[in-house]
Design an enzyme around this catalytic site. Structure first.
Site, PDB file in Angstrom:
ATOM      1  N   PRO A 186     -12.644   0.056  -1.470  1.00  0.00           N
ATOM      2  CA  PRO A 186     -11.745  -1.154  -1.609  1.00  0.00           C
ATOM      3  C   PRO A 186     -10.428  -1.119  -0.666  1.00  0.00           C
ATOM      4  O   PRO A 186      -9.839  -2.105  -0.293  1.00  0.00           O
ATOM      5  CB  PRO A 186     -11.379  -1.258  -2.959  1.00  0.00           C
ATOM      6  CG  PRO A 186     -11.612  -0.007  -3.762  1.00  0.00           C
ATOM      7  CD  PRO A 186     -12.520   0.890  -2.907  1.00  0.00           C
ATOM      8  N   TYR A 191       0.960  -1.217   0.000  1.00  0.00           N
ATOM      9  CA  TYR A 191       0.033  -0.058   0.090  1.00  0.00           C
ATOM     10  C   TYR A 191       0.844   1.214  -0.245  1.00  0.00           C
ATOM     11  O   TYR A 191       1.664   1.496   0.964  1.00  0.00           O
ATOM     12  CB  TYR A 191      -0.963   0.011   1.128  1.00  0.00           C
ATOM     13  CG  TYR A 191      -1.827  -0.838   1.151  1.00  0.00           C
ATOM     14  CD1 TYR A 191      -1.726  -2.183   1.644  1.00  0.00           C
ATOM     15  CD2 TYR A 191      -3.258  -0.662   0.835  1.00  0.00           C
ATOM     16  CE1 TYR A 191      -2.978  -3.260   1.681  1.00  0.00           C
ATOM     17  CE2 TYR A 191      -4.434  -1.419   0.857  1.00  0.00           C
ATOM     18  CZ  TYR A 191      -3.961  -2.911   1.232  1.00  0.00           C
ATOM     19  OH  TYR A 191      -5.104  -3.710   1.097  1.00  0.00           O
ATOM     20  N   TYR A 235      -7.442  -5.049   9.804  1.00  0.00           N
ATOM     21  CA  TYR A 235      -7.377  -5.714   8.598  1.00  0.00           C
ATOM     22  C   TYR A 235      -7.518  -7.130   8.773  1.00  0.00           C
ATOM     23  O   TYR A 235      -8.311  -7.614   7.853  1.00  0.00           O
ATOM     24  CB  TYR A 235      -5.876  -5.400   8.074  1.00  0.00           C
ATOM     25  CG  TYR A 235      -5.528  -5.455   6.818  1.00  0.00           C
ATOM     26  CD1 TYR A 235      -5.699  -6.982   6.062  1.00  0.00           C
ATOM     27  CD2 TYR A 235      -5.304  -4.454   5.889  1.00  0.00           C
ATOM     28  CE1 TYR A 235      -5.371  -7.031   4.721  1.00  0.00           C
ATOM     29  CE2 TYR A 235      -5.298  -4.565   4.350  1.00  0.00           C
ATOM     30  CZ  TYR A 235      -5.163  -5.912   3.855  1.00  0.00           C
ATOM     31  OH  TYR A 235      -5.096  -6.000   2.433  1.00  0.00           O
ATOM     32  N   LYS A 257     -12.490  -4.825   2.437  1.00  0.00           N
ATOM     33  CA  LYS A 257     -13.613  -5.321   3.527  1.00  0.00           C
ATOM     34  C   LYS A 257     -14.958  -5.825   2.809  1.00  0.00           C
ATOM     35  O   LYS A 257     -15.542  -6.317   3.945  1.00  0.00           O
ATOM     36  CB  LYS A 257     -13.897  -4.225   4.628  1.00  0.00           C
ATOM     37  CG  LYS A 257     -12.722  -3.999   5.621  1.00  0.00           C
ATOM     38  CD  LYS A 257     -12.690  -5.130   6.672  1.00  0.00           C
ATOM     39  CE  LYS A 257     -11.284  -4.979   7.253  1.00  0.00           C
ATOM     40  NZ  LYS A 257     -10.926  -6.490   7.764  1.00  0.00           N
TER      41      LYS A 257
HETATM   42  C1  PHB Z   1      -7.233  -6.979  -4.513  1.00  0.00           C
HETATM   43  O1  PHB Z   1      -6.376  -7.572  -4.701  1.00  0.00           O
HETATM   44  O2  PHB Z   1      -8.168  -6.700  -5.562  1.00  0.00           O
HETATM   45  C2  PHB Z   1      -7.409  -5.815  -3.398  1.00  0.00           C
HETATM   46  C3  PHB Z   1      -6.421  -6.123  -2.255  1.00  0.00           C
HETATM   47  C4  PHB Z   1      -6.493  -5.173  -1.408  1.00  0.00           C
HETATM   48  C5  PHB Z   1      -7.434  -4.117  -1.291  1.00  0.00           C
HETATM   49  C6  PHB Z   1      -8.118  -4.087  -2.493  1.00  0.00           C
HETATM   50  C7  PHB Z   1      -8.051  -4.887  -3.366  1.00  0.00           C
HETATM   51  O3  PHB Z   1      -7.126  -3.428  -0.227  1.00  0.00           O
END
Ligand code: PHB
Ligand code: APR
Length: 389
Positions: A292, A199, A382, A296
C-alpha cells in the site's frame, strides 16, 4: 443467460469496467460472491492520482468526488527531526485527491443501479469454461441455490487476488515479493493533525498519517507479520504513532481520538502475466498486487479497465482486435512501473533492523527531499503518470 461481457467481481475494477462498457454500447453482467452491503463498506486506501480523477470525471462519476473529496498538492516526507513538503503541483503540475475507495465503490454501485445494470450478488461456485473459444461461459450457483450458466463473448476476471480467474490462465508467469512486515491500520473519529499525508521513517518502524475527511483520520504503523490487532491497546497505538510521527517536534502535535476500526494488512508485490488468455481478460487485483505504500492499487485497477473497456468495445462492437491483442502488454508497462514505485517507497521507508539499510534509507530520503530531480521522480510516480504509458 447471455451477455456480451461477463464480469467476475464487483470491486472497483469490475464495476468501473461495466460502467465504461455501457458507455461504449456493450452490455455486461457482473457476478459477485459477497453482498452489496459488504462490498459497499470495505475500507481500503483513499488516494486518487490525477489521471484516475480525470477518468472518473470523464465517465460521469466525478460529482461527489469533487464535492466531498479533498485535493492535495503533495505529501510530507519525514525522518526524526526533519519534515519536508513535496509539492507535486509545483513539481509536475498534477495533484492527488483524498477520496476513500469505499466512496468510489458507493458511487459506482449507485451509477450502475441508475443505469439498470444487473449485478448478481452472493453467488458461489463460480467456474470459467472454454475461455480459449469464441463461446466462453461461466457457471455459478445463485443465492437461492439455483445453478446458472452465463454465456458471453468475453469474460473479464476482476475478482481480486482470491478469485478463480487468475488460475484460468494456463502457464501464466508469476512474480512475487513478500515483505517481512505488515501495516497496522486504524480509523479514528478525530480531525487529521496534518494538512497533507505524512510518510515517516523512524527507527521503531514506518508510520503514515492519512485521512478520510475533516473529521476522520486514517493512520498506519509498521508492525511485525502476524501481529494481532487486538494485542495493542488504544493508548499503545497512539503512543507509537506520536513517537514515530514526531509529536512535540517543532511545535507539531498529534491529536488522538476514538478508534473505530483496527486491522493488520500483510504486504506483498505480485504480478501475473499475461493478463489475457483467449477470451478471458484479467484486470485489477486479479492480475497484480502492490504493497500500500504510495496507494497505487486502486489507481492501477482504474488504469487497467480504462484500457480494457476500449479494447473490448473495439473487439465486440467494432470487430477490431488490435487493442485486445495489445491489452496485456500495454497494461503490464504501467503495472511494472507501479510495482517498482510501490516497492521503492516500501523499502525506502520501512525499517529492517539492519543499520546498513537504515543509513542507505536516510541517504535516499535526504536526496529525494533536497534534490529537485529526486523530488520530481517521486511526484511524477505518485501523482503524475498519464493514463496510457
Ligand atoms: C490511506 O489513506 O488508506 C492510504 C494513503 C496513502 C497510502 C496508503 C494508504 O500510501
Ligand atoms: N466470484 C465472484 N466474485 C468474486 C469471486 C468469485 N469467485 N472471488 C472474489 N470475488 C469478488 C470479491 O468479493 C471482490 O468484491 O471480486 C471482487 C474483487 O474486488 P477487489 O478486491 O476490490 O479488487 P479490484 O476491483 O481489482 O480493485 C482493486 O482493491 O484491494 C484493493 O488495493 C486494491 O485498491 C485496489 C483495489
Amino acid at each position: 443467460m447471455r451477455t456480451q461481457v461477463a464480469i467476475i467481481g464487483a470491486g472497483p475494477a469490475g464495476l468501473l469496467l461495466s460502467h465504461l462498457l455501457a458507455q461504449g454500447g456493450v452490455d455486461s453482467v457482473v457476478l459477485e460472491t459477497r453482498s452489496e452491503e459488504y462490498v459497499a463498506a470495505r475500507i481500503r486506501a483513499g488516494i486518487l492520482e490525477h489521471s484516475s480523477v480525470e477518468l472518473l470525471e470523464s465517465a460521469g462519476l466525478g460529482a461527489r468526488l469533487r464535492a466531498e473529496g479533498d485535493e492535495h498538492r503533495g505529501i510530507y516526507l519525514q525522518w526524526p527531526d526533519e519534515r519536508h513538503h513535496l509539492d507535486f503541483v509545483n513539481l509536475t503540475g498534477r495533484s492527488v485527491w483524498v477520496y476513500g475507495q469505499t466512496e468510489v465503490q458507493k458511487d459506482l454501485i449507485a451509477a450502475r443501479r441508475e443505469a439498470g445494470q444487473e449485478i448478481v450478488y452472493e453467488v458461489s461456485d463460480v467456474s470459467l469454461h472454454d475461455v480459449d473459444s469464441d463461446r466462453p461461459y461461466i457457471t455459478y450457483t445463485d443465492k437461492n441455490g439455483q445453478t446458472s450458466r452465463l454465456e458471453a463473448a468475453a469474460i473479464a476476471g476482476c475478482d481480486g487476488s482470491f478469485g478463480p480467474s487468475r488460475s484460468a490462465v494456463p502457464a501464466a508467469k508469476t512474480f512475487e515479493r513478500v515483505y517481512p512486515y505488515s501495516w497496522f491500520g486504524i480509523l479514528a473519529d478525530v480531525a487529521p493533525s496534518t494538512d497533507e499525508l505524512i510518510y515517516a521513517w523512524h527507527p521503531d518502524g514506518f508510520a503514515l498519517h492519512s485521512m478520510r475527511s475533516a473529521t476522520v483520520s486514517r493512520l498506519y504503523l509498521q508492525v511485525p507479520n502476524g501481529t494481532d490487532p487486538q494485542s495493542w491497546s488504544d493508548d499503545q497505538i497512539w503512543d507509537a504513532l506520536a513517537t514515530r510521527l514526531g509529536h512535540d517536534q517543532n511545535g507539531w502535535k498529534l491529536n488522538p481520538g476514538p478508534i473505530t476500526d483496527k486491522s493488520v494488512l500483510p504486504m506483498r508485490s505480485y504480478v501475473q502475466t499475461p493478463m489475457r488468455h483467449g477470451n478471458l481478460f484479467l484486470a485489477g487485483d486479479a492480475a497484480h498486487i502492490v504493497p500500500p505504500t504510495g496507494a497505487k492499487g486502486l489507481n492501477l485497477a482504474i488504469a487497467d479497465v480504462a484500457l480494457l473497456s476500449k479494447a473490448l468495445v473495439a473487439r465486440i462492437a467494432g470487430k477490431d482486435d488490435r487493442l485486445a491483442d495489445a491489452y496485456s502488454e500495454t497494461a503490464q508497462r504501467r503495472v511494472w512501473r507501479c510495482t517498482h514505485f510501490s516497492w521503492w517507497m516500501t523499502t525506502m521507508l520501512h525499517t529492517s533492523g539492519d543499520p546498513f539499510d537504515a543509513e542507505l534509507q536516510l541517504a535516499q530520503l535526504r536526496w529525494v527531499a533536497s534534490s529537485e530531480a529526486g523530488a520530481t521522480g517521486l511526484a511524477e510516480n505518485y501523482a503524475g503518470l498519464p493514463i496510457f504509458i
